[in-house]
Design a protein around this motif. Structure first.
Motif, mmCIF file in Angstrom:
data_model
loop_
_atom_site.group_PDB
_atom_site.id
_atom_site.type_symbol
_atom_site.label_atom_id
_atom_site.label_comp_id
_atom_site.label_asym_id
_atom_site.label_seq_id
_atom_site.Cartn_x
_atom_site.Cartn_y
_atom_site.Cartn_z
ATOM 1 N N PRO A 80 -105.980 69.118 32.558
ATOM 2 C CA PRO A 80 -106.236 67.853 33.241
ATOM 3 C C PRO A 80 -104.996 66.967 33.105
ATOM 4 O O PRO A 80 -104.245 67.084 32.125
ATOM 5 C CB PRO A 80 -107.428 67.278 32.478
ATOM 6 N N VAL A 81 -104.757 66.109 34.065
ATOM 7 C CA VAL A 81 -103.562 65.265 34.059
ATOM 8 C C VAL A 81 -103.934 63.815 33.779
ATOM 9 O O VAL A 81 -105.091 63.413 33.898
ATOM 10 C CB VAL A 81 -102.753 65.421 35.366
ATOM 11 N N THR A 82 -102.924 63.023 33.416
ATOM 12 C CA THR A 82 -103.178 61.665 32.948
ATOM 13 C C THR A 82 -103.064 60.591 34.017
ATOM 14 O O THR A 82 -103.436 59.451 33.760
ATOM 15 C CB THR A 82 -102.235 61.296 31.787
ATOM 16 N N THR A 83 -102.541 60.943 35.203
ATOM 17 C CA THR A 83 -102.425 59.928 36.261
ATOM 18 C C THR A 83 -102.942 60.473 37.592
ATOM 19 O O THR A 83 -102.809 61.668 37.888
ATOM 20 C CB THR A 83 -100.969 59.462 36.469
ATOM 21 N N GLU A 84 -103.484 59.576 38.362
ATOM 22 C CA GLU A 84 -103.955 59.964 39.683
ATOM 23 C C GLU A 84 -102.792 60.388 40.570
ATOM 24 O O GLU A 84 -102.916 61.326 41.362
ATOM 25 C CB GLU A 84 -104.725 58.812 40.325
ATOM 26 N N GLU A 85 -101.646 59.736 40.434
ATOM 27 C CA GLU A 85 -100.488 60.063 41.267
ATOM 28 C C GLU A 85 -100.060 61.513 41.090
ATOM 29 O O GLU A 85 -99.744 62.205 42.052
ATOM 30 C CB GLU A 85 -99.313 59.120 40.949
ATOM 31 N N TYR A 86 -100.048 61.966 39.840
ATOM 32 C CA TYR A 86 -99.668 63.352 39.558
ATOM 33 C C TYR A 86 -100.708 64.317 40.143
ATOM 34 O O TYR A 86 -100.361 65.332 40.759
ATOM 35 C CB TYR A 86 -99.516 63.533 38.050
ATOM 36 N N ALA A 87 -101.978 63.987 40.002
ATOM 37 C CA ALA A 87 -103.040 64.833 40.563
ATOM 38 C C ALA A 87 -102.938 64.890 42.089
ATOM 39 O O ALA A 87 -103.138 65.952 42.687
ATOM 40 C CB ALA A 87 -104.406 64.310 40.142
ATOM 41 N N ILE A 88 -102.623 63.776 42.716
ATOM 42 C CA ILE A 88 -102.463 63.735 44.178
ATOM 43 C C ILE A 88 -101.342 64.677 44.607
ATOM 44 O O ILE A 88 -101.488 65.442 45.565
ATOM 45 C CB ILE A 88 -102.188 62.294 44.656
ATOM 46 N N LYS A 89 -100.216 64.617 43.906
ATOM 47 C CA LYS A 89 -99.072 65.477 44.256
ATOM 48 C C LYS A 89 -99.463 66.958 44.196
ATOM 49 O O LYS A 89 -99.164 67.727 45.105
ATOM 50 C CB LYS A 89 -97.897 65.187 43.326
ATOM 51 N N ILE A 90 -100.145 67.353 43.124
ATOM 52 C CA ILE A 90 -100.528 68.761 42.986
ATOM 53 C C ILE A 90 -101.565 69.147 44.040
ATOM 54 O O ILE A 90 -101.439 70.181 44.698
ATOM 55 C CB ILE A 90 -101.064 69.040 41.565
ATOM 56 N N ALA A 91 -102.586 68.317 44.216
ATOM 57 C CA ALA A 91 -103.651 68.636 45.178
ATOM 58 C C ALA A 91 -103.114 68.719 46.598
ATOM 59 O O ALA A 91 -103.449 69.642 47.346
ATOM 60 C CB ALA A 91 -104.776 67.605 45.086
ATOM 61 N N SER A 92 -102.279 67.754 46.978
ATOM 62 C CA SER A 92 -101.801 67.710 48.367
ATOM 63 C C SER A 92 -100.707 68.732 48.643
ATOM 64 O O SER A 92 -100.587 69.216 49.766
ATOM 65 C CB SER A 92 -101.315 66.303 48.721
ATOM 66 N N ASP A 93 -99.918 69.078 47.633
ATOM 67 C CA ASP A 93 -98.837 70.045 47.828
ATOM 68 C C ASP A 93 -99.271 71.468 47.479
ATOM 69 O O ASP A 93 -99.269 72.347 48.322
ATOM 70 C CB ASP A 93 -97.617 69.679 46.974
ATOM 71 N N TRP A 94 -99.664 71.690 46.247
ATOM 72 C CA TRP A 94 -99.943 73.039 45.759
ATOM 73 C C TRP A 94 -101.291 73.572 46.218
ATOM 74 O O TRP A 94 -101.381 74.682 46.718
ATOM 75 C CB TRP A 94 -99.880 73.071 44.244
#
Length: 115
Positions: free
Chosen positions: A39-53
């Motif tokens: 799990p990640v600590t920021t929404e921004e990081y989760a957005i990057k992974i979800a939208s890209d990867w």
């Protein structure tokens, strides 16, 4: 009142379906090729992974948010996966049941991709 930490998890449609099937309460067991739950600590990081990867890998990606008891998370160090904006927890697969027991409330979807 129990002190909690907000975490995010980028996920694809197959994992999200398993979370939904649990009543939005737990993360499914890891596959053999997945020794760590991260799990990640920021929404921004989760957005990057979800939208890209996740979108590239499975056609759609989701950002989830959930609360975990701070006293449980305190035994883990935050790991940096490439930079300070890429902070995550590394939960060994064999400890996922304990992690799930430390979730307070339900796992919720905050974003989906493509939008």
């Amino acid at each position: 009142m129990t002190e909690t930490v907000t975490l995010w998890r980028p996920t694809g449609p197959e994992e999200l379906k398993l979370v939904e099937d649990s009543g939005w309460k737990v993360w499914p067991p890891r596959l053999p090729e997945q020794p760590i739950f991260y799990p990640v600590t920021t929404e921004e990081y989760a957005i990057k992974i979800a939208s890209d990867w996740n979108v590239r890998a499975s056609g759609s990606g989701y950002v989830t948010r959930f609360e975990v008891r701070k006293d449980y998370l305190d035994k883990y160090e935050v790991q940096l996966a490439g930079g300070k904006e890429h902070a995550e927890y590394w939960i060994p697969a064999e400890e996922l049941d304990d992690f799930n027991d430390a979730i307070v409330g339900k796992i919720e979807v905050t974003r989906s991709y493509p939008e």
